[in-house]
Design a protein around this motif. Structure first.
Motif, PDB file in Angstrom:
ATOM      1  N   CYS A  25     -36.603 -41.879 -23.028  1.00  0.00           N
ATOM      2  CA  CYS A  25     -37.899 -42.382 -23.488  1.00  0.00           C
ATOM      3  C   CYS A  25     -38.033 -43.834 -23.051  1.00  0.00           C
ATOM      4  CB  CYS A  25     -38.009 -42.251 -25.002  1.00  0.00           C
ATOM      5  SG  CYS A  25     -39.538 -42.905 -25.682  1.00  0.00           S
ATOM      6  N   LEU A  26     -39.030 -44.110 -22.201  1.00  0.00           N
ATOM      7  CA  LEU A  26     -39.256 -45.457 -21.684  1.00  0.00           C
ATOM      8  C   LEU A  26     -40.441 -46.060 -22.424  1.00  0.00           C
ATOM      9  CD1 LEU A  26     -38.892 -44.595 -17.881  1.00  0.00           C
ATOM     10  CD2 LEU A  26     -37.140 -45.475 -19.426  1.00  0.00           C
TER      11      LEU A  26
ATOM     12  N   ASP B  72     -43.270 -48.712 -23.609  1.00  0.00           N
ATOM     13  CA  ASP B  72     -44.125 -49.701 -22.962  1.00  0.00           C
ATOM     14  C   ASP B  72     -44.736 -50.599 -24.030  1.00  0.00           C
ATOM     15  OD1 ASP B  72     -45.747 -50.414 -20.306  1.00  0.00           O
ATOM     16  OD2 ASP B  72     -47.168 -50.404 -21.977  1.00  0.00           O
TER      17      ASP B  72
ATOM     18  N   HIS C  66     -29.650 -46.545 -26.905  1.00  0.00           N
ATOM     19  CA  HIS C  66     -30.708 -47.346 -26.314  1.00  0.00           C
ATOM     20  C   HIS C  66     -30.133 -48.440 -25.422  1.00  0.00           C
ATOM     21  CE1 HIS C  66     -29.409 -49.673 -29.806  1.00  0.00           C
ATOM     22  NE2 HIS C  66     -29.869 -50.736 -29.190  1.00  0.00           N
TER      23      HIS C  66
ATOM     24  N   ASP D  36     -38.282 -54.491 -21.643  1.00  0.00           N
ATOM     25  CA  ASP D  36     -38.083 -53.087 -21.268  1.00  0.00           C
ATOM     26  C   ASP D  36     -37.107 -52.453 -22.259  1.00  0.00           C
ATOM     27  OD1 ASP D  36     -39.607 -52.605 -18.770  1.00  0.00           O
ATOM     28  OD2 ASP D  36     -38.367 -54.250 -18.026  1.00  0.00           O
TER      29      ASP D  36
ATOM     30  N   GLN E  11     -35.485 -48.713 -23.549  1.00  0.00           N
ATOM     31  CA  GLN E  11     -35.312 -47.292 -23.265  1.00  0.00           C
ATOM     32  C   GLN E  11     -34.456 -46.657 -24.356  1.00  0.00           C
ATOM     33  OE1 GLN E  11     -32.017 -46.626 -20.124  1.00  0.00           O
ATOM     34  NE2 GLN E  11     -33.160 -48.395 -19.345  1.00  0.00           N
TER      35      GLN E  11
ATOM     36  N   THR F  54     -46.091 -44.936 -22.764  1.00  0.00           N
ATOM     37  CA  THR F  54     -44.694 -44.609 -23.012  1.00  0.00           C
ATOM     38  C   THR F  54     -44.368 -43.275 -22.354  1.00  0.00           C
ATOM     39  OG1 THR F  54     -44.586 -45.847 -25.095  1.00  0.00           O
ATOM     40  CG2 THR F  54     -43.012 -44.048 -24.797  1.00  0.00           C
TER      41      THR F  54
ATOM     42  N   ASN G 299     -37.495 -46.845 -14.089  1.00  0.00           N
ATOM     43  CA  ASN G 299     -36.729 -47.522 -15.128  1.00  0.00           C
ATOM     44  C   ASN G 299     -36.071 -48.755 -14.530  1.00  0.00           C
ATOM     45  OD1 ASN G 299     -35.290 -48.148 -17.427  1.00  0.00           O
ATOM     46  ND2 ASN G 299     -33.769 -46.541 -17.161  1.00  0.00           N
TER      47      ASN G 299
END
Length: 285
Positions: free
Chosen positions: A16-17, A19, A106, A112, A114, A154, A181
């Motif tokens: 999960c990135l 934003d 994480h 940033d 993730q 996201t 990423n």
């Protein structure tokens, strides 16, 4: 790498990135100063210096030739400065502890963020519910700290073996087949095909431009330009290319070969080994 290790365990990983909307611009100065003092022990002249650095920052907007009035900024840290990312990290220090309390793995790098968790396909529903709940809590934490999680940008990326994907139902998430990423493109099977294609497109563009000016450059200057503009792209996160199929590595090696020939003004069919040796360049792998 965490995700790579779980591939061998027949597990699927969800990356999960997150934003953040204008993250550096929404940092509250009063909250930041309080945290510098209470969390990091800044006092006296050092804390005063940070207060001075953040205060009395003015801005105005420009639309064509029209200018707005000056406004004093009460939030945000200067972007493009050395202190900007550092102050953001210090402002959000507790976020790492908070995410860990949600039982999620994480990584944080400036703004940033993730998240990732791995699970067997049979446990898909419970893990995705857990991820949704954690995201709600993280979003609430960010709101309380004057940060905004942009849910529309996201990204969710499932990574695993091809035979595992039919066993999961990802209809509850808006997933993507690849995601950028930290400037590196991850795909759902970690083949890095999209990443190598992107690097190839960028590198060959610069190589063509370099060939145009190489007749006017000596070899040392051409090599310096090649190393800084093109070779740096090949070196970035190159450890992730380890153990890729030979065909993929060959694609990267061909970029280096083309770059080396351009630097020494050699024909495209020239034997590459002595050219690389003369430039003191090691092969990719």
């Amino acid at each position: 790498m965490y995700i790579h290790d779980h591939l061998g365990s027949q597990k699927v990983s969800c990356l999960c990135l997150l934003d953040l909307s204008t993250a550096f611009d929404t940092i509250d100065h009063d909250i930041l100063i309080t945290r510098l003092s209470s969390w990091f022990g800044f006092h006296g002249s050092v804390l005063s210096w940070f207060k001075s650095n953040l205060s009395s920052r003015c801005f105005r907007d420009k639309c064509e030739t029209d200018l707005s009035s000056w406004y004093t900024s009460s939030c945000g840290v200067p972007q493009g400065s050395v202190l900007g990312p550092l102050l953001f990290v210090m402002y959000t220090t507790f976020l790492s502890t908070f995410i860990s309390s949600c039982s999620l793995n994480h990584h944080l790098y400036a703004d940033d963020t993730q998240l990732f968790l791995s699970f067997l396909p049979t446990h898909f529903d419970s893990n995705i519910d857990h991820l949704h709940n954690a995201l709600d809590q993280i979003s609430s934490w960010m709101t309380a700290n004057l940060l905004t999680l942009n849910t529309s940008k996201t990204e969710f990326l499932f990574i695993g073996l091809s035979k595992q994907f039919p066993k999961i139902n990802n209809s509850s998430l808006n997933t993507t087949h690849s995601g950028r990423n930290l400037g590196f493109i991850f795909d759902e099977h970690l083949t890095f095909c999209d990443q190598i294609s992107s690097v190839s497109k960028s590198c060959y563009y610069h190589i063509r431009q370099l060939r145009c000016i190489c007749p006017y450059l000596d070899t040392k200057t051409a090599s310096t330009i090649a190393t800084s503009i093109v070779h740096s792209k090949l070196d970035y996160c190159n450890s992730l290319y380890h153990n890729l199929p030979k065909a993929q590595i060959t694609r990267i090696q061909q970029i280096q070969n083309s770059l080396a020939r351009a630097v020494v003004k050699a024909a495209k069919s020239s034997y590459i080994t002595p050219i690389l040796r003369s430039l003191h360049w090691l092969k990719i792998f």
